[in-house]
Design a protein around this motif. Structure first.
Motif, PDB file in Angstrom:
ATOM      1  N   PRO A  25       0.826  -1.211   0.000  1.00 38.79           N
ATOM      2  CA  PRO A  25       0.000   0.000   0.000  1.00 38.79           C
ATOM      3  C   PRO A  25       0.864   1.267   0.000  1.00 38.79           C
ATOM      4  O   PRO A  25       1.903   1.326   0.657  1.00 38.79           O
ATOM      5  N   ALA A  26       0.443   2.244  -0.743  1.00 41.22           N
ATOM      6  CA  ALA A  26       1.124   3.538  -0.739  1.00 41.22           C
ATOM      7  C   ALA A  26       0.695   4.283   0.519  1.00 41.22           C
ATOM      8  O   ALA A  26      -0.489   4.322   0.846  1.00 41.22           O
ATOM      9  N   THR A  27       1.639   4.844   1.215  1.00 33.53           N
ATOM     10  CA  THR A  27       1.324   5.579   2.434  1.00 33.53           C
ATOM     11  C   THR A  27       1.782   7.024   2.304  1.00 33.53           C
ATOM     12  O   THR A  27       2.658   7.347   1.500  1.00 33.53           O
ATOM     13  N   VAL A  28       1.176   7.867   3.116  1.00 35.70           N
ATOM     14  CA  VAL A  28       1.573   9.274   3.171  1.00 35.70           C
ATOM     15  C   VAL A  28       3.042   9.372   3.556  1.00 35.70           C
ATOM     16  O   VAL A  28       3.803  10.134   2.949  1.00 35.70           O
ATOM     17  N   ALA A  46      -3.303  14.754   1.349  1.00 39.85           N
ATOM     18  CA  ALA A  46      -4.020  13.494   1.110  1.00 39.85           C
ATOM     19  C   ALA A  46      -5.472  13.617   1.571  1.00 39.85           C
ATOM     20  O   ALA A  46      -6.385  13.160   0.872  1.00 39.85           O
ATOM     21  N   GLN A  47      -5.684  14.258   2.698  1.00 40.80           N
ATOM     22  CA  GLN A  47      -7.043  14.451   3.207  1.00 40.80           C
ATOM     23  C   GLN A  47      -7.866  15.280   2.213  1.00 40.80           C
ATOM     24  O   GLN A  47      -9.018  14.949   1.929  1.00 40.80           O
ATOM     25  N   THR A  48      -7.280  16.332   1.667  1.00 39.47           N
ATOM     26  CA  THR A  48      -7.973  17.139   0.667  1.00 39.47           C
ATOM     27  C   THR A  48      -8.334  16.298  -0.548  1.00 39.47           C
ATOM     28  O   THR A  48      -9.460  16.364  -1.054  1.00 39.47           O
ATOM     29  N   LEU A  49      -7.380  15.502  -1.023  1.00 40.58           N
ATOM     30  CA  LEU A  49      -7.624  14.680  -2.215  1.00 40.58           C
ATOM     31  C   LEU A  49      -8.686  13.614  -1.972  1.00 40.58           C
ATOM     32  O   LEU A  49      -9.446  13.273  -2.873  1.00 40.58           O
ATOM     33  N   ARG A  59      -7.756   2.683   6.273  1.00 40.08           N
ATOM     34  CA  ARG A  59      -7.049   2.724   7.558  1.00 40.08           C
ATOM     35  C   ARG A  59      -6.661   1.318   8.002  1.00 40.08           C
ATOM     36  O   ARG A  59      -7.183   0.333   7.517  1.00 40.08           O
ATOM     37  N   GLY A  60      -5.756   1.293   8.950  1.00 40.40           N
ATOM     38  CA  GLY A  60      -5.406   0.039   9.592  1.00 40.40           C
ATOM     39  C   GLY A  60      -4.320  -0.736   8.872  1.00 40.40           C
ATOM     40  O   GLY A  60      -3.747  -0.292   7.881  1.00 40.40           O
ATOM     41  N   ARG A  61      -4.068  -1.916   9.414  1.00 44.49           N
ATOM     42  CA  ARG A  61      -3.042  -2.792   8.859  1.00 44.49           C
ATOM     43  C   ARG A  61      -3.375  -3.113   7.403  1.00 44.49           C
ATOM     44  O   ARG A  61      -4.480  -3.496   7.079  1.00 44.49           O
ATOM     45  N   GLY A  62      -2.410  -2.937   6.535  1.00 49.19           N
ATOM     46  CA  GLY A  62      -2.626  -3.180   5.122  1.00 49.19           C
ATOM     47  C   GLY A  62      -3.319  -2.029   4.423  1.00 49.19           C
ATOM     48  O   GLY A  62      -3.641  -2.113   3.249  1.00 49.19           O
ATOM     49  N   GLY A  63      -3.566  -0.943   5.157  1.00 50.38           N
ATOM     50  CA  GLY A  63      -4.231   0.213   4.577  1.00 50.38           C
ATOM     51  C   GLY A  63      -3.258   1.078   3.806  1.00 50.38           C
ATOM     52  O   GLY A  63      -2.065   0.806   3.720  1.00 50.38           O
ATOM     53  N   GLY A  64      -3.781   2.124   3.256  1.00 53.35           N
ATOM     54  CA  GLY A  64      -2.949   3.047   2.504  1.00 53.35           C
ATOM     55  C   GLY A  64      -3.792   3.872   1.557  1.00 53.35           C
ATOM     56  O   GLY A  64      -5.014   3.959   1.694  1.00 53.35           O
ATOM     57  N   LEU A  65      -3.131   4.456   0.601  1.00 53.51           N
ATOM     58  CA  LEU A  65      -3.773   5.343  -0.357  1.00 53.51           C
ATOM     59  C   LEU A  65      -3.754   4.734  -1.750  1.00 53.51           C
ATOM     60  O   LEU A  65      -2.812   4.036  -2.115  1.00 53.51           O
TER      61      LEU A  65
END
Length: 151
Positions: A25-28, A46-49, A59-65
């Motif tokens: 996962p891509a993260t901030v 990221a929040q704006t997008l 969110r959470g484990r394995g989460g991301g953008l």
């Protein structure tokens, strides 16, 4: 015209997500580290997008953008309009106090210049900006870091 840091980071983050390899996962934090920018500021971007519907966040484990839509559906001109304050001068707003406002030719000239700037961006998508994805991925690899992330 100068774009704000917020818009700059928004474009960078969308490019980063468009070229993400999908292995993890891509993260901030990772995007901020690759670009050597503040993770705190990148999180606000990221929040704006996410609010604009361009990015999905898990969110959470394995989460991301991830991109919420294909890269070829995200118009650069539209994004700039969504993230920038396009009021160049006080007289561009509704409460101009300039005494020459009704006859000012500068306002018209600057308005046309701004429209030309935005029209140049219109019709170009994030996909257009990542046609060289392999080169971009190589430049954003962790081993290319020479400076620490400014946090």
């Amino acid at each position: 015209m100068q774009l704000s840091t917020h818009t700059d980071y928004a474009l960078r983050l969308l490019i980063y997500l468009a070229i993400a390899d999908g292995e993890s996962p891509a993260t901030v934090q990772d995007a901020a580290a690759r670009y050597r920018v503040s993770a705190h500021h990148m999180a606000k971007v990221a929040q704006t997008l996410v609010q604009l519907g361009h990015v999905n966040s898990r969110r959470g484990r394995g989460g991301g953008l991830s991109l919420a839509q294909p890269a070829d559906a995200i118009d650069v001109g539209a994004l700039v309009r969504q993230t920038e304050n396009l009021t160049l001068l006080e007289c561009f707003g509704p409460n101009s106090t300039c005494p020459i406002d009704p006859a000012c030719r500068l306002k018209g000239l600057l308005g046309r210049a701004q429209n030309a700037f935005l029209e140049t961006l219109d019709g170009h998508t994030i996909a257009d900006l990542v046609g060289n994805a392999a080169e971009l991925r190589a430049l954003l690899r962790p081993e290319n870091d020479v400076l620490p992330n400014p946090e």
